[in-house]
Design a protein around this motif. Sequence first.
Motif, PDB file in Angstrom:
ATOM      1  N   PHE A 251      81.972 -31.509 -63.293  1.00 14.76           N
ATOM      2  CA  PHE A 251      82.142 -30.063 -63.165  1.00 14.76           C
ATOM      3  C   PHE A 251      82.648 -29.771 -61.756  1.00 14.76           C
ATOM      4  N   LYS A 252      83.249 -28.603 -61.596  1.00 15.26           N
ATOM      5  CA  LYS A 252      83.759 -28.178 -60.294  1.00 15.26           C
ATOM      6  C   LYS A 252      82.846 -27.105 -59.723  1.00 15.26           C
ATOM      7  N   THR A 253      82.814 -27.038 -58.400  1.00 17.54           N
ATOM      8  CA  THR A 253      82.019 -26.023 -57.737  1.00 17.54           C
ATOM      9  C   THR A 253      82.829 -25.368 -56.635  1.00 17.54           C
ATOM     10  N   ASN A 254      82.439 -24.151 -56.269  1.00 16.29           N
ATOM     11  CA  ASN A 254      83.167 -23.435 -55.217  1.00 16.29           C
ATOM     12  C   ASN A 254      82.569 -23.657 -53.836  1.00 16.29           C
ATOM     13  N   GLY A 255      81.582 -24.544 -53.703  1.00 15.47           N
ATOM     14  CA  GLY A 255      80.980 -24.815 -52.398  1.00 15.47           C
ATOM     15  C   GLY A 255      79.752 -25.685 -52.534  1.00 15.47           C
ATOM     16  N   GLU A 256      79.182 -26.075 -51.398  1.00 13.04           N
ATOM     17  CA  GLU A 256      78.069 -27.015 -51.430  1.00 13.04           C
ATOM     18  C   GLU A 256      76.770 -26.388 -51.931  1.00 13.04           C
ATOM     19  N   ARG A 257      76.744 -25.053 -52.146  1.00 13.78           N
ATOM     20  CA  ARG A 257      75.559 -24.414 -52.720  1.00 13.78           C
ATOM     21  C   ARG A 257      75.556 -24.486 -54.252  1.00 13.78           C
ATOM     22  N   PHE A 258      76.685 -24.876 -54.855  1.00 10.47           N
ATOM     23  CA  PHE A 258      76.789 -25.029 -56.309  1.00 10.47           C
ATOM     24  C   PHE A 258      76.407 -23.729 -57.043  1.00 10.47           C
ATOM     25  N   GLU A 259      76.868 -22.612 -56.515  1.00 10.26           N
ATOM     26  CA  GLU A 259      76.532 -21.314 -57.094  1.00 10.26           C
ATOM     27  C   GLU A 259      77.491 -20.910 -58.212  1.00 10.26           C
ATOM     28  N   LYS A 260      78.704 -21.437 -58.172  1.00  9.95           N
ATOM     29  CA  LYS A 260      79.676 -21.159 -59.224  1.00  9.95           C
ATOM     30  C   LYS A 260      80.228 -22.488 -59.721  1.00  9.95           C
ATOM     31  N   LEU A 261      80.146 -22.698 -61.028  1.00 16.14           N
ATOM     32  CA  LEU A 261      80.544 -23.975 -61.606  1.00 16.14           C
ATOM     33  C   LEU A 261      81.490 -23.764 -62.774  1.00 16.14           C
ATOM     34  N   THR A 262      82.332 -24.752 -63.003  1.00 17.14           N
ATOM     35  CA  THR A 262      83.144 -24.789 -64.209  1.00 17.14           C
ATOM     36  C   THR A 262      83.356 -26.243 -64.595  1.00 17.14           C
ATOM     37  N   ARG A 263      83.687 -26.461 -65.824  1.00 18.69           N
ATOM     38  CA  ARG A 263      83.907 -27.815 -66.348  1.00 18.69           C
ATOM     39  C   ARG A 263      85.069 -28.494 -65.639  1.00 18.69           C
ATOM     40  N   ASN A 264      84.918 -29.780 -65.326  1.00 18.62           N
ATOM     41  CA  ASN A 264      86.018 -30.565 -64.780  1.00 18.62           C
ATOM     42  C   ASN A 264      86.663 -31.321 -65.945  1.00 18.62           C
ATOM     43  N   ARG A 265      87.651 -30.716 -66.540  1.00 15.30           N
ATOM     44  CA  ARG A 265      88.272 -31.272 -67.738  1.00 15.30           C
ATOM     45  C   ARG A 265      88.934 -32.617 -67.480  1.00 15.30           C
ATOM     46  N   GLY A 317     101.215 -41.221 -59.177  1.00 14.18           N
ATOM     47  CA  GLY A 317     100.776 -40.381 -60.284  1.00 14.18           C
ATOM     48  C   GLY A 317      99.350 -39.903 -60.117  1.00 14.18           C
ATOM     49  N   ARG A 318      98.478 -40.798 -59.662  1.00 16.54           N
ATOM     50  CA  ARG A 318      97.079 -40.439 -59.457  1.00 16.54           C
ATOM     51  C   ARG A 318      96.910 -39.387 -58.377  1.00 16.54           C
ATOM     52  N   LYS A 319      97.601 -39.543 -57.261  1.00 11.83           N
ATOM     53  CA  LYS A 319      97.485 -38.586 -56.161  1.00 11.83           C
ATOM     54  C   LYS A 319      97.929 -37.190 -56.605  1.00 11.83           C
ATOM     55  N   LEU A 320      99.008 -37.122 -57.359  1.00 10.15           N
ATOM     56  CA  LEU A 320      99.505 -35.824 -57.821  1.00 10.15           C
ATOM     57  C   LEU A 320      98.526 -35.188 -58.810  1.00 10.15           C
ATOM     58  N   HIS A 321      97.989 -35.996 -59.703  1.00 10.59           N
ATOM     59  CA  HIS A 321      97.062 -35.481 -60.709  1.00 10.59           C
ATOM     60  C   HIS A 321      95.769 -34.996 -60.059  1.00 10.59           C
ATOM     61  N   ASN A 322      95.228 -35.787 -59.133  1.00  8.53           N
ATOM     62  CA  ASN A 322      93.990 -35.396 -58.462  1.00  8.53           C
ATOM     63  C   ASN A 322      94.181 -34.142 -57.615  1.00  8.53           C
ATOM     64  N   LYS A 323      95.339 -34.042 -56.963  1.00  5.96           N
ATOM     65  CA  LYS A 323      95.613 -32.863 -56.142  1.00  5.96           C
ATOM     66  C   LYS A 323      95.677 -31.603 -56.998  1.00  5.96           C
ATOM     67  N   LEU A 324      96.335 -31.716 -58.132  1.00  6.98           N
ATOM     68  CA  LEU A 324      96.442 -30.567 -59.038  1.00  6.98           C
ATOM     69  C   LEU A 324      95.057 -30.173 -59.548  1.00  6.98           C
ATOM     70  N   ASN A 325      94.244 -31.160 -59.882  1.00  9.72           N
ATOM     71  CA  ASN A 325      92.899 -30.883 -60.377  1.00  9.72           C
ATOM     72  C   ASN A 325      92.039 -30.202 -59.310  1.00  9.72           C
ATOM     73  N   ASP A 326      92.215 -30.613 -58.054  1.00  9.73           N
ATOM     74  CA  ASP A 326      91.455 -30.015 -56.955  1.00  9.73           C
ATOM     75  C   ASP A 326      91.898 -28.577 -56.672  1.00  9.73           C
ATOM     76  N   MET A 327      93.177 -28.313 -56.806  1.00  5.15           N
ATOM     77  CA  MET A 327      93.718 -27.012 -56.412  1.00  5.15           C
ATOM     78  C   MET A 327      93.559 -25.941 -57.489  1.00  5.15           C
ATOM     79  N   VAL A 328      93.598 -26.334 -58.752  1.00  6.25           N
ATOM     80  CA  VAL A 328      93.595 -25.357 -59.841  1.00  6.25           C
ATOM     81  C   VAL A 328      92.214 -25.344 -60.484  1.00  6.25           C
ATOM     82  N   TRP A 329      91.499 -24.226 -60.351  1.00  8.15           N
ATOM     83  CA  TRP A 329      90.100 -24.121 -60.784  1.00  8.15           C
ATOM     84  C   TRP A 329      89.922 -24.452 -62.258  1.00  8.15           C
ATOM     85  N   ARG A 330      90.788 -23.956 -63.111  1.00  7.44           N
ATOM     86  CA  ARG A 330      90.617 -24.160 -64.554  1.00  7.44           C
ATOM     87  C   ARG A 330      91.645 -25.128 -65.124  1.00  7.44           C
ATOM     88  N   TYR A 331      92.127 -26.031 -64.310  1.00  8.44           N
ATOM     89  CA  TYR A 331      93.108 -27.005 -64.813  1.00  8.44           C
ATOM     90  C   TYR A 331      92.469 -27.936 -65.838  1.00  8.44           C
TER      91      TYR A 331
END
Length: 331
Positions: A251-265, A317-331
């Motif tokens: 899952f993804k979070t918006n900070g180290e407090r883990f107050e907002k989460l979404t699935r890491n697809r 390919g991995r670097k591009l995919h990971n970067k996109l996943n990090d940058m786009v919240w609902r990717y």
Amino acid sequence: MATEVSITIDTEFSIAGAFDSPDCLPVSDPMVSGAVAGREEGLGFLLDLFQKYQTKSTFFVECANYFYFGDEPMQGYVRRIQAAGQDVQLHVHPCWLHFNKNPSIGTFSQNDSCAGRETGELKRIFDLCVRVFERWTGKKPLALRTGSLHVDRTVYRVMAELGIPLSSSIGLGVFRPEVPELQLMSGRHQIEGVMELPVLSYQDFSMFGNPHIKTLQITSCSWPEMKALLWQARRYGVDNVVILTHPFEYFKTNGERFEKLTRNRVNQQRLEKLCRFIHSHPDDFVTMDFASAAERWRAQEEAENICLTMPPWYAVGRKLHNKLNDMVWRY
């Protein structure tokens, strides 16, 4: 004999900046459960997926957090993991003992490394964590993983003294031990009377063409890369492929407090593809946990330190995919 793939899950809580600011408090449940809209995208996702594909795994459960949180909530997670038929072994981040309030146990620094410590101090740390582990699981640990894969020869000497026969505490892409004999990429290696199964490391190439050592982790390796590594390990006779992951990678979070989460697809899809692939190739690959194989692994060392390599296009390919996943919240 099929290549044994061990999916290992470091199950831990977060200090979350508590050493830097008195206003910050450690985080427990969200780090493991990852609850989003009534569904657990962390531990719940993992246990459901492993059941679906009959996957054996080992959860390295961090026990020093007891000295801040007490038995719960981690003991509850341990019970769930055991009830699901999965293996539980010991994980230690020593920094948690800094919160200890029991004067009979003594005081501990904020240092989180198991490497570079005196034998007596490290034995005291491990012994305290073993006692917590025994209370939570009802058994002694057969294997230990050090926090952040920080390790030296003293770690193995102390483990041997405490009767812990297996370790998986080396991953050269995460931490490189000072002594060459601990710079292990693969295999099973006897060190000070303990059998070490390192997290698989391999050589890839940076964007500038320089050799680079990387450790096999779900969050940082693409599925094509993992699949190619498995077939290469099979081809070169690597008996054990150890993979590192954590519940919070799903899952993804918006900070180290883990107050907002979404699935890491992306990470969930990578792990599902891995489990499906192993399940569909039973003649070549099998998942294996540490408890099931402990006696057999201890009986025979596989001392060859094979270095697998990946072509540069996998890294791109991995670097591009990971970067996109990090940058786009609902990717």
